[in-house]
Design a protein around this motif. Structure first.
Motif, PDB file in Angstrom:
ATOM      1  N   UNK A  64     -12.439  -6.765   0.516  1.00 30.21           N
ATOM      2  CA  UNK A  64     -11.892  -6.823   1.872  1.00 30.21           C
ATOM      3  C   UNK A  64     -12.654  -5.886   2.808  1.00 30.21           C
ATOM      4  N   UNK A  65     -13.026  -4.732   2.305  1.00 28.29           N
ATOM      5  CA  UNK A  65     -13.809  -3.764   3.081  1.00 28.29           C
ATOM      6  C   UNK A  65     -15.122  -4.398   3.547  1.00 28.29           C
ATOM      7  N   UNK A  66     -15.816  -5.053   2.623  1.00 28.20           N
ATOM      8  CA  UNK A  66     -17.084  -5.706   2.965  1.00 28.20           C
ATOM      9  C   UNK A  66     -16.864  -6.840   3.961  1.00 28.20           C
ATOM     10  N   UNK A  67     -15.791  -7.607   3.778  1.00 33.84           N
ATOM     11  CA  UNK A  67     -15.495  -8.703   4.703  1.00 33.84           C
ATOM     12  C   UNK A  67     -15.221  -8.160   6.106  1.00 33.84           C
ATOM     13  N   UNK A  68     -14.517  -7.061   6.199  1.00 34.00           N
ATOM     14  CA  UNK A  68     -14.237  -6.449   7.499  1.00 34.00           C
ATOM     15  C   UNK A  68     -15.535  -6.019   8.184  1.00 34.00           C
ATOM     16  N   UNK A  69     -16.444  -5.410   7.418  1.00 36.95           N
ATOM     17  CA  UNK A  69     -17.720  -4.980   7.988  1.00 36.95           C
ATOM     18  C   UNK A  69     -18.524  -6.180   8.466  1.00 36.95           C
ATOM     19  N   UNK A  70     -18.566  -7.234   7.664  1.00 36.24           N
ATOM     20  CA  UNK A  70     -19.321  -8.436   8.053  1.00 36.24           C
ATOM     21  C   UNK A  70     -18.763  -9.069   9.329  1.00 36.24           C
ATOM     22  N   UNK A  71     -17.459  -8.910   9.549  1.00 38.92           N
ATOM     23  CA  UNK A  71     -16.834  -9.423  10.780  1.00 38.92           C
ATOM     24  C   UNK A  71     -16.965  -8.429  11.936  1.00 38.92           C
TER      25      UNK A  71
END
Length: 215
Positions: A64-71
């Motif tokens: 989820x952390x990585x997904x947040x950064x990508x967004x």
């Protein structure tokens, strides 16, 4: 972690230093480097990023952390990190509420410093995850080791320090009153951490070649 160990070895070779201090992820890097670099005589660690017992669900937040950064939802990424990696009341409340609290409490220059560190923080925690539950290998560390923690840190941190103390033969523990995980950083309590480190490093031992160290 390979690159971090290479950097440590390069500094050691350039300076001739036999002592090393590490905090959090830096403490984990110091331990990893000491397994192959027997030059180190003393290692001072403040709450190294060692995970004693790990199960896959403990790391669900990293995706989820990585997904947040990508967004480019950097506030969301920071909230995911705080909720997933820490043990505070924010871990037990809805994400929107935690995000609001963190937005109110961390602003301006403080937030700007955190913002630039978020991608590397992800990389570091992937390494912490990869090395989780492998701490028994540190029984091979030959240096004298000072294992420090802050009194205000979580019980899991104190348990980790106790396990390392039982694992590393030449180690000693120290809990420093009133301190927490970030205490070694400027702006918190670096002097209170530096004092026992100084005493530890200045105490003579029978370790090899200590007189030849460059302090």
């Amino acid at each position: 972690m390979l690159k971090e160990c290479e950097d440590i070895n390069a500094v050691q070779e350039a300076t001739g230093a036999c002592y090393i201090f590490g905090h959090s992820y830096g403490g984990l890097a110091a331990l990893e480097a000491s397994l192959a670099n027997l030059t180190f005589v003393k290692i001072a660690l403040y709450e190294p990023g060692v995970v004693i017992h790990s199960v896959p669900v403990d790391w669900n937040w990293i995706t989820e952390y990585e997904e947040d950064i990508n967004r480019k939802d950097f506030r969301g990424a920071f909230t995911t990190f705080v909720q997933g990696a820490s043990q505070t009341f924010l871990s037990r409340v809805p994400k929107w509420f935690a995000k609001l609290n963190l937005r109110i409490g961390i602003r301006g220059e403080h937030w700007n410093r955190i913002l630039h560190l978020l991608p590397e923080n992800l990389n570091e925690h992937r390494e912490v995850q990869r090395l989780a539950s492998t701490y028994r290998k540190y029984a091979a560390v030959q240096a004298d080791v000072l294992l420090m923690s802050g009194y205000k840190s979580s019980e899991s941190v104190h348990q980790m320090i106790r396990e390392l103390n039982q694992t590393i033969k030449g180690s000693q523990m120290l809990t420093i009153p009133r301190l927490h995980h970030l205490s070694p950083e400027n702006g918190y309590s670096p002097i209170q951490v530096a004092q026992p480190v100084k005493e530890f490093l200045l105490t003579k031992t029978e370790k090899r070649n200590e007189d030849d160290c460059h302090h």
